[in-house]
Design a protein around this motif. Sequence first.
Motif, mmCIF file in Angstrom:
data_model
loop_
_atom_site.group_PDB
_atom_site.id
_atom_site.type_symbol
_atom_site.label_atom_id
_atom_site.label_comp_id
_atom_site.label_asym_id
_atom_site.label_seq_id
_atom_site.Cartn_x
_atom_site.Cartn_y
_atom_site.Cartn_z
ATOM 1 N N GLN A 489 80.849 65.630 47.634
ATOM 2 C CA GLN A 489 80.259 66.886 48.097
ATOM 3 C C GLN A 489 81.311 67.790 48.736
ATOM 4 O OE1 GLN A 489 76.864 65.833 50.581
ATOM 5 N NE2 GLN A 489 75.483 66.035 48.819
ATOM 6 N N CYS A 510 74.873 69.202 51.278
ATOM 7 C CA CYS A 510 75.582 68.552 52.392
ATOM 8 C C CYS A 510 74.825 67.333 52.886
ATOM 9 C CB CYS A 510 75.773 69.540 53.551
ATOM 10 S SG CYS A 510 76.679 71.041 53.129
ATOM 11 N N LEU A 513 76.800 64.390 54.176
ATOM 12 C CA LEU A 513 77.755 64.657 55.249
ATOM 13 C C LEU A 513 77.078 64.474 56.593
ATOM 14 C CD1 LEU A 513 79.439 67.910 53.862
ATOM 15 C CD2 LEU A 513 80.154 65.535 53.514
ATOM 16 N N GLU A 518 78.296 69.250 58.004
ATOM 17 C CA GLU A 518 77.362 70.164 57.361
ATOM 18 C C GLU A 518 77.413 71.535 58.011
ATOM 19 O OE1 GLU A 518 72.788 69.734 55.983
ATOM 20 O OE2 GLU A 518 73.116 69.564 58.145
ATOM 21 N N ALA A 521 80.609 73.461 57.021
ATOM 22 C CA ALA A 521 80.579 73.990 55.662
ATOM 23 C C ALA A 521 79.685 75.219 55.568
ATOM 24 C CB ALA A 521 80.101 72.909 54.694
#
Length: 584
Positions: A489, A510, A513, A518, A521
């Motif tokens: 990802q 995400c 994650l 997350e 990002a």
Amino acid sequence: MSEAAPRPIDRHLFAGFLRQHRGAAVAVAGWSLLEAVPALASGLLVAAALDRGFLAGRPAEGFFWIGLLGAAMVFRALMTRTLTPWLGRLVEPLRDELVTAVAAGAVHRAAAGVRDAAGAGVARLTVQVETVRALVSALLRSARQLGVSLLMAFVGLAALSAPVAAVTLPPVLLTLLLCAPRLRVLARRQRRQLRAEEGLTAAAGETFDGIRDVVACGAQDRVADDLSARITDHRDAVRAVARAASANTLLVSLGSHLPLLVLLLAAPRLLDRGALSVGELLGATSYLISGVAPALRSLVAVLGSWGVQLATVLRQLSRSTTQGPHGAAESQGRATSPHTPRSPHLSLVNVGYAYGPGAAPVIDRLSLDIPAGSHLTVVGPSGAGKSTLTTLLAGLAAPDNGRLTLGGVPVTEVDRAWLHRAVTLIPQEAYVFTGTVRDNLRYLRPLAKDADLLASATAVGARALVDRLGGLDAPVGLDGPPLSSGERQLVALARAHASPASVVLLDEACCHLDPAAEERAERAFAARGTTLVVVAHRISSALRAPRVLVLDGERTAIGTHAQLLDESPLYADLVGHWVAAGTP
């Protein structure tokens, strides 16, 4: 499109196939007749053995005729062995024809924008075509042999005794006439069973894939009720098939024994009148017991199982070989008048979408504005249509009704090359290409500089992964080390960040994650001025977004976090659940 649309899989395709392979078809027919010699001669040989041999006081001649019957059985085995390769010369080319038809249909439908064309085409190619091949092969081996044997048994019966044939043939014909409409009923019920099975499988898959959403939204009871209803529908469909098959079995069982009963009732009169000898009676009985009755039962059983399955699968498979009027119109519209939108402003007005004719809409009368550069988070229970919405926004599917525009241009009329550059969709299961890290990160922007790639990796939190792998020249995919779901990802997020896309759709991109990764990002995409639509995996994604869309059927709502806490019971329950669970 300039290419001719592929032919649907129907009787015309099979007729053309038989004309093309006329030699093999004629050979199969000829060898089948030779294979049925024992079915033709068995009763005649039994009658001769009795009348000319044992009953006439000539046992040696009787054994001679019995020996001929044994030789006929050996001859049949040799003919079956000779026939088998010819069957292969029909089955294997037919499979190739089906693969070609389905592959061409999938390509045409994908080019025409027909929904699920690629995935459905692959599924049909790998599963249903092999099913057709197996069923055709089984029918050529069994139904062909049974049908020819049944025909030859009656020819032999007529040659042995015309009166016996006259009284036993009508019950068999009546049975076949009564079974024909029953087979059509069975076919309809099997199609219903197949639809119910597909619906149950799809619903169960969506539920298990989104089980976290189900629990988070407290929708366990509603989802359980839906699955229970689909299980009940599938159970009823299976029972309906079983009842139809049982009725056919009973009908054929009665019909296969009726000719023998008629013969036994007529035998005394025929014997007294000299119209039938003892040997002919035993020969006719042999035809009925060992030839007609088992062949009739087996033939109807085979046609009622494999034959009906083949018709059902061909009906499903044929859908992938036709382009469809809507897909053709959309394809023609895109090819002749593509438009480049003025901006990435997304607008939906009364948009509806359903997965197939007659299916309940997944998206129903949804109106929504997503201005360029805005940030929207989408929440809702599993099956509410969150992933479907991102598919529509990406232009991968066209709405069934309503209007979806990108920069004022209907999404079906947007220039495809522009759309692929401007909109990027990252699904939950990210893909890493075989090649280098650089190949992966600049896939959507081939001329990107290394510095820009590294900057994007840093922005979304993937820089540490890139360094650990060995830099931009490091191999990944099949040639590199295995990557976890979260690492894949990160690669996909860095790839999207480095792209020229002005609209980024994160469909639980995400979910593998941790919350901090997350957040990093999502903020990286928001900071670059990209239109960002996030299908939320955690409620924290909704807390970060200026606007939140709650997909909940007729109770769909949109607003800020504070507004939705007051206006949307589902959103309030969702937030309360996550807070109570202590989930960030």
